[in-house]
Design a protein around this motif. Structure first.
Motif, PDB file in Angstrom:
ATOM      1  N   TRP A 308       0.846  -1.210   0.000  1.00  0.00           N
ATOM      2  CA  TRP A 308       0.000   0.000   0.000  1.00  0.00           C
ATOM      3  C   TRP A 308       0.876   1.253   0.000  1.00  0.00           C
ATOM      4  O   TRP A 308       0.671   2.173  -0.794  1.00  0.00           O
ATOM      5  CB  TRP A 308      -0.901  -0.040   1.240  1.00  0.00           C
ATOM      6  CG  TRP A 308      -1.872   1.078   1.374  1.00  0.00           C
ATOM      7  CD1 TRP A 308      -3.029   1.260   0.659  1.00  0.00           C
ATOM      8  CD2 TRP A 308      -1.821   2.175   2.308  1.00  0.00           C
ATOM      9  NE1 TRP A 308      -3.687   2.396   1.097  1.00  0.00           N
ATOM     10  CE2 TRP A 308      -2.968   2.965   2.105  1.00  0.00           C
ATOM     11  CE3 TRP A 308      -0.924   2.547   3.302  1.00  0.00           C
ATOM     12  CZ2 TRP A 308      -3.236   4.107   2.841  1.00  0.00           C
ATOM     13  CZ3 TRP A 308      -1.187   3.690   4.050  1.00  0.00           C
ATOM     14  CH2 TRP A 308      -2.326   4.464   3.815  1.00  0.00           C
ATOM     15  N   ASN A 309       1.865   1.277   0.865  1.00  0.00           N
ATOM     16  CA  ASN A 309       2.773   2.424   0.948  1.00  0.00           C
ATOM     17  C   ASN A 309       3.573   2.597  -0.337  1.00  0.00           C
ATOM     18  O   ASN A 309       3.775   3.727  -0.801  1.00  0.00           O
ATOM     19  CB  ASN A 309       3.714   2.277   2.149  1.00  0.00           C
ATOM     20  CG  ASN A 309       3.040   2.746   3.437  1.00  0.00           C
ATOM     21  OD1 ASN A 309       2.511   3.849   3.503  1.00  0.00           O
ATOM     22  ND2 ASN A 309       3.028   1.907   4.453  1.00  0.00           N
ATOM     23  N   TYR A 330      -8.427   1.995  -2.128  1.00  0.00           N
ATOM     24  CA  TYR A 330      -7.397   1.062  -2.606  1.00  0.00           C
ATOM     25  C   TYR A 330      -7.936  -0.377  -2.616  1.00  0.00           C
ATOM     26  O   TYR A 330      -7.786  -1.115  -3.594  1.00  0.00           O
ATOM     27  CB  TYR A 330      -6.193   1.177  -1.668  1.00  0.00           C
ATOM     28  CG  TYR A 330      -5.088   0.159  -1.820  1.00  0.00           C
ATOM     29  CD1 TYR A 330      -4.170   0.233  -2.867  1.00  0.00           C
ATOM     30  CD2 TYR A 330      -4.918  -0.855  -0.870  1.00  0.00           C
ATOM     31  CE1 TYR A 330      -3.123  -0.684  -2.976  1.00  0.00           C
ATOM     32  CE2 TYR A 330      -3.872  -1.768  -0.973  1.00  0.00           C
ATOM     33  CZ  TYR A 330      -2.983  -1.681  -2.026  1.00  0.00           C
ATOM     34  OH  TYR A 330      -1.945  -2.582  -2.129  1.00  0.00           O
ATOM     35  N   THR A 331      -8.604  -0.753  -1.533  1.00  0.00           N
ATOM     36  CA  THR A 331      -9.068  -2.140  -1.382  1.00  0.00           C
ATOM     37  C   THR A 331     -10.217  -2.469  -2.336  1.00  0.00           C
ATOM     38  O   THR A 331     -10.225  -3.532  -2.958  1.00  0.00           O
ATOM     39  CB  THR A 331      -9.494  -2.392   0.086  1.00  0.00           C
ATOM     40  OG1 THR A 331      -8.418  -2.005   0.934  1.00  0.00           O
ATOM     41  CG2 THR A 331      -9.794  -3.845   0.344  1.00  0.00           C
ATOM     42  N   GLY A 365      -4.848  -7.127   0.684  1.00  0.00           N
ATOM     43  CA  GLY A 365      -3.829  -6.616   1.596  1.00  0.00           C
ATOM     44  C   GLY A 365      -4.302  -5.614   2.633  1.00  0.00           C
ATOM     45  O   GLY A 365      -3.718  -5.502   3.705  1.00  0.00           O
ATOM     46  N   GLY A 366      -5.377  -4.891   2.326  1.00  0.00           N
ATOM     47  CA  GLY A 366      -5.859  -3.868   3.257  1.00  0.00           C
ATOM     48  C   GLY A 366      -6.880  -4.363   4.265  1.00  0.00           C
ATOM     49  O   GLY A 366      -7.262  -3.639   5.196  1.00  0.00           O
ATOM     50  N   LEU A 367      -7.346  -5.607   4.095  1.00  0.00           N
ATOM     51  CA  LEU A 367      -8.344  -6.154   5.031  1.00  0.00           C
ATOM     52  C   LEU A 367      -7.660  -6.697   6.286  1.00  0.00           C
ATOM     53  O   LEU A 367      -6.536  -7.199   6.222  1.00  0.00           O
ATOM     54  CB  LEU A 367      -9.136  -7.286   4.365  1.00  0.00           C
ATOM     55  CG  LEU A 367     -10.015  -6.911   3.169  1.00  0.00           C
ATOM     56  CD1 LEU A 367     -10.617  -8.166   2.545  1.00  0.00           C
ATOM     57  CD2 LEU A 367     -11.124  -5.943   3.578  1.00  0.00           C
ATOM     58  N   LEU A 368      -8.353  -6.620   7.412  1.00  0.00           N
ATOM     59  CA  LEU A 368      -7.822  -7.177   8.655  1.00  0.00           C
ATOM     60  C   LEU A 368      -7.658  -8.693   8.521  1.00  0.00           C
ATOM     61  O   LEU A 368      -8.413  -9.335   7.780  1.00  0.00           O
ATOM     62  CB  LEU A 368      -8.775  -6.874   9.824  1.00  0.00           C
ATOM     63  CG  LEU A 368      -8.833  -5.429  10.307  1.00  0.00           C
ATOM     64  CD1 LEU A 368      -9.935  -5.265  11.339  1.00  0.00           C
ATOM     65  CD2 LEU A 368      -7.489  -4.986  10.898  1.00  0.00           C
ATOM     66  N   PRO A 369      -6.690  -9.281   9.237  1.00  0.00           N
ATOM     67  CA  PRO A 369      -6.514 -10.740   9.194  1.00  0.00           C
ATOM     68  C   PRO A 369      -7.822 -11.457   9.550  1.00  0.00           C
ATOM     69  O   PRO A 369      -8.520 -11.056  10.485  1.00  0.00           O
ATOM     70  CB  PRO A 369      -5.452 -10.989  10.274  1.00  0.00           C
ATOM     71  CG  PRO A 369      -4.726  -9.694  10.412  1.00  0.00           C
ATOM     72  CD  PRO A 369      -5.736  -8.619  10.137  1.00  0.00           C
TER      73      PRO A 369
END
Length: 409
Positions: A308-309, A330-331, A365-369
């Protein structure tokens, strides 16, 4: 050459020709308006101005993400042409922009248009035109209705299940609470309110001491907050969009009202809500999350956060990385790319919806585990899990297990 052998050679040549023509037919590319060998036209509507303009950054993030995809070769060799218009969060303007996207720009899909009232205004039109209204940026429960509206699909966890989760916490931890509710006077606010009442069940009538609504045209909600405090309520359920959420947090501190404060997660952004309201004023607020908080140091070396960064560094360096809306944009853009890739060379609107309704355990990648995207022909709610969080110091601290709408409602 004997006649039989000649016939066999001729037959096998004919068979090979037939097989080649059949596989050619199978591999034939299929397109609807908005897709070609080189381009996929994606339409979008955002409140770049008006009372919900804090959300405009979602459209800007999506535009930047599609630039990244195009720079990397596009989707199956096709570049995304992202056309995004401003509706100022005004439903009549949304209708105008949707017509423009469909009838003038001739887009393949209208992707992630924002807001419950704006999406309500265009839902029947887009369904009648059989144009996907895909991954709408609103958690209203009604977007999950594939029978009535087969061309509309939600994205984020729905509002009712979110407030049902808060209601369970209130019943468990504050059984004698006097609840004050502030809500935006539209479909978005009423959907959240319904979830809260459903979650409280028979106790809703006695526990909720005031339901106060505000209009998005109001410059300030200060007087509403003063009125809520005067009821003696000790639990505050804050159903408001970013501008008004920040005002509420600030005013509560100013008048020294100290209720247990539940804030809907559409306004849990540190960058666009908490920082403007003052970090010191937000201590102890309870909300929920399904996306990683970019300000949380625990994600510093997380692969999804590093990606993301890197994306922001290259394609959107001016983004406010503390703004949760950037992570949202982004997600959901990644979600669309997943669907378009799955479409292959069959870029018909029907196939877009078919692929969108066939997502299984997609991890982004942006979702919580532990939170995954799942859809089916009968389930148009891609995300249905949340985790509770409390604001402490300078960031949100998550606690408890990942809850789904099944456990929440």
């Amino acid at each position: 050459m004997p006649a039989l052998q000649l016939r066999l050679v001729t037959f096998s040549a004919a068979a090979a020709l037939l097989a080649a023509s059949c596989s050619g037919a199978l591999a034939q590319k299929k397109y609807d308006t908005g897709a070609t060998d080189t381009e996929i036209k994606i339409g979008n509507i955002m409140p770049y101005s008006g009372p919900a303009s804090a959300y405009g950054v979602i459209g800007k993030t999506e535009e930047a993400y599609f630039k990244k995809i195009n720079a990397e070769g596009g989707i199956n060799g096709r570049k995304i042409n992202f056309i995004s218009y401003d509706d100022a969060y005004s439903p009549p303007k949304t209708v105008e922009q949707a017509r423009k996207l469909v009838e003038s720009d001739e887009v393949l899909v209208v992707f992630n248009p924002l807001g419950t009232p704006p999406n309500t205004a265009i839902q029947k039109y887009l369904n009648s035109k059989k144009v996907p209204q895909l991954f709408v940026a609103t958690g209203a429960t009604k977007w999950n209705d594939p029978k009535e509206f087969p061309w509309t699909m939600g994205w984020q966890p729905n509002y009712q299940s979110e407030t049902q989760i808060y209601a369970k916490i209130i019943l468990k931890e504050h059984p004698n609470a006097k609840i004050a509710v502030l809500y935006q006077n539209d479909d978005y606010g009423k959907d959240y309110l319904k979830g809260l009442k459903d979650g409280l069940g028979a106790k809703a009538a006695s526990m909720i001491v005031i339901e106060e609504s505000y209009e998005t045209s109001e410059p300030t909600i200060d007087s509403h907050i003063v009125k809520l405090k005067s009821t003696g309520a000790d639990v505050f359920v804050n159903i408001s969009t970013p501008k008004f959420a920040a005002q509420a947090i600030k005013k509560i501190a100013e008048i020294e009202w100290k209720p247990v404060h539940f804030l809907n997660n559409v306004s849990a952004s540190i960058g666009s809500v908490i920082q403007p309201a003052g970090l010191q004023n937000a201590q102890g607020i309870i909300s929920s999350a399904y996306l990683k908080d970019p300000t949380d140091p625990q994600w510093k070396t997380d692969a999804g956060m590093l990606a993301w960064n890197a994306f922001l560094d290259k394609y959107f360096p001016e983004a406010n990385r503390a703004d949760a809306s950037v992570m949202f944009g982004y997600t959901v853009a990644q979600g669309l790319v997943h669907v378009l890739k799955a479409c292959g060379d069959n870029l018909t609107r029907e196939n877009v919806m078919k692929q969108a309704a066939s997502i299984k355990d997609l991890e982004l990648g942006g979702l919580l585990p532990g939170i995954k995207v799942n859809t089916s022909a009968t389930d148009f709610a891609p995300l249905s899990q949340l985790q509770l969080q409390k604001f402490k110091g300078e960031t949100w601290e998550r606690y408890g297990e990942v809850l789904s709408s099944d456990t929440g409602g």
